[in-house]
Design an enzyme around this catalytic site. Structure first.
Site, PDB file in Angstrom:
ATOM      1  N   LYS A 111     -19.854 -34.601 -22.983  1.00 15.00           N
ATOM      2  CA  LYS A 111     -18.817 -35.464 -23.554  1.00 15.00           C
ATOM      3  C   LYS A 111     -18.572 -36.715 -22.737  1.00 15.00           C
ATOM      4  O   LYS A 111     -18.054 -37.695 -23.253  1.00 15.00           O
ATOM      5  CB  LYS A 111     -17.503 -34.689 -23.711  1.00 15.00           C
ATOM      6  CG  LYS A 111     -17.559 -33.668 -24.837  1.00 15.00           C
ATOM      7  CD  LYS A 111     -16.162 -33.256 -25.251  1.00 15.00           C
ATOM      8  CE  LYS A 111     -16.217 -32.326 -26.470  1.00 15.00           C
ATOM      9  NZ  LYS A 111     -14.883 -31.881 -26.875  1.00 15.00           N
ATOM     10  N   LYS A 192     -25.153 -27.179 -35.839  1.00 12.63           N
ATOM     11  CA  LYS A 192     -24.024 -26.350 -36.262  1.00 12.63           C
ATOM     12  C   LYS A 192     -23.125 -27.100 -37.247  1.00 12.63           C
ATOM     13  O   LYS A 192     -22.912 -28.293 -37.100  1.00 12.63           O
ATOM     14  CB  LYS A 192     -23.183 -26.001 -35.018  1.00 12.63           C
ATOM     15  CG  LYS A 192     -23.224 -24.541 -34.676  1.00 12.63           C
ATOM     16  CD  LYS A 192     -22.507 -24.194 -33.388  1.00 12.63           C
ATOM     17  CE  LYS A 192     -21.057 -24.620 -33.265  1.00 12.63           C
ATOM     18  NZ  LYS A 192     -20.369 -23.936 -32.155  1.00 12.63           N
ATOM     19  N   LYS A 195     -16.878 -30.389 -38.065  1.00 15.86           N
ATOM     20  CA  LYS A 195     -16.178 -31.482 -38.723  1.00 15.86           C
ATOM     21  C   LYS A 195     -16.256 -32.764 -37.918  1.00 15.86           C
ATOM     22  O   LYS A 195     -16.151 -33.854 -38.455  1.00 15.86           O
ATOM     23  CB  LYS A 195     -14.713 -31.110 -38.956  1.00 15.86           C
ATOM     24  CG  LYS A 195     -14.383 -31.033 -40.436  1.00 15.86           C
ATOM     25  CD  LYS A 195     -12.892 -31.015 -40.671  1.00 15.86           C
ATOM     26  CE  LYS A 195     -12.221 -32.202 -40.019  1.00 15.86           C
ATOM     27  NZ  LYS A 195     -10.838 -32.384 -40.431  1.00 15.86           N
TER      28      LYS A 195
END
Ligand code: TRP
Length: 327
Positions: A111, A192, A195
């Site tokens: 990240k 995967k 959202k």
């Protein structure tokens, strides 16, 4: 009864991946364990969020979880920021964790890679997660594969604290869900369902209209060889559809494959099975939507139950580490 704890980000709209990968097992666990489920709004702050949206999503996530089957009489459902012991214990644990071990966390590396500026909270995210877990004397933590390393850290911090300051925390075990509970994106079956990686056609939301579910399944990416067989390596899109029908109807993917010759027939039955699977949740959601105060009451009650335990464990830790208790 064993104590189970798990957390979910307040992303607002649950999708099929959340449901089959986690929520369905949460629903089952609530009757076999003393289950605590936490909507982790403090963790959501580690990336840019819109204040009004975060608030709305937090409430929406609670509503969808209850609609999906979490029963407030059988489990404790609460919002992380409602229990101030979470950040309080985080500080104590941060003072026992090292920069080096946090730097090794792969989620942090992913990240923060390439970012111009990285929030301190993103770095200490796994310590907050450890506090979440340790505050409840948790025995088992159902987590996906991607959270395994964070759970390992929680175990390490608990053992280290116990060794240095005396037995204070229960050292939790991971409970990784069985394979097949991993739902892939319908448009990009190599990744995967999620959202955050925006793929509206590839993501089936828990409360999509049946017509939308049919449309998304119909457009799901497959392959051109035309043979129905279960082969996740060579035919990931088809394998995902077979797995969906398998979990929805409690069978093995290969057994499902044996019943079909045409992709179109398979897709039709996948869509029907998913609509049937999600129908009870849809009905409950419509009931709940008519009574907005009900969810707030569930969360208030959950926070009170959670805090009763968390306060005890926090004070145990504070005392062990040498903080003077207020007179
Ligand atoms: N980090 C987890 C995720 O992104 C969410 C989470 C926060 C969690 N605290 C937790 C999961 C405690 C299990 C236990 O999925």
């Amino acid at each position: 009864m064993p104590r189970v704890f798990s957390g979910i980000q307040p992303s607002g709209e649950l999708h099929l991946g959340n449901y089959l990968g986690a929520i369905r097992s949460w629903v089952r666990s609530q009757h076999e364990a003393d289950a605590f489920y936490c909507i982790v709004d403090l963790h959501a702050l580690t990336v840019e969020t819109d204040p009004a949206e975060l608030r709305a999503r937090t409430r929406q996530t609670a509503l969808e979880l209850v609609a999906a089957g979490l029963d407030p009489d059988a489990c404790t459902l609460f919002v992380q920021s409602h229990v101030p012991e979470h950040p309080r214990l985080t500080w104590l644990l941060e003072c026992t964790a090292s920069m080096g071990e946090l730097r090794r966390m792969t989620q942090f590396k992913d990240k923060s890679a390439g970012a111009e500026s990285v929030r301190v909270g993103l770095f200490t995210y796994p310590v907050l997660m450890a506090a979440d877990i340790l505050l409840y004397d948790t025995d088992r933590v159902p987590v996906g594969d991607d959270q395994r390393q964070h759970l390992e850290l929680a175990r390490e911090l608990a053992s280290r604290f116990n060794a240095r300051y005396g037995t204070t925390f229960v050292v939790p075990e991971a409970a990784v869900p069985p394979v097949g509970a991993r739902v892939m994106d319908l448009q990009h079956p190599e990744r995967k369902m999620s959202k955050s990686v925006s793929s509206p056609l590839g993501t089936v939301l828990l409360f999509d209209e049946p017509a939308d579910i049919e449309r998304k399944v119909k457009k799901a990416v497959t392959d051109t060889d035309g043979e129905v067989r279960y082969d996740p390596e060579a035919k990931p899109g088809l394998a995902n559809l077979l797995e969906l029908l398998a979990v929805a109807t409690d069978r093995a993917p290969a057994a499902v494959a044996a019943e079909y010759h045409r992709y179109g027939d398979l897709k039709r039955d996948v869509a029907t099975a998913l609509c049937d699977l999600l129908a009870p949740a849809r009905a409950r959601r419509n009931e709940l939507a008519g009574d907005p105060g009900a969810i707030d009451a569930v969360l208030a009650d959950g926070a009170a139950k959670a805090q009763a335990i968390a306060a005890d464990v926090y004070h145990r830790a504070a005392s062990a580490i040498g903080l003077l208790a207020p007179a």
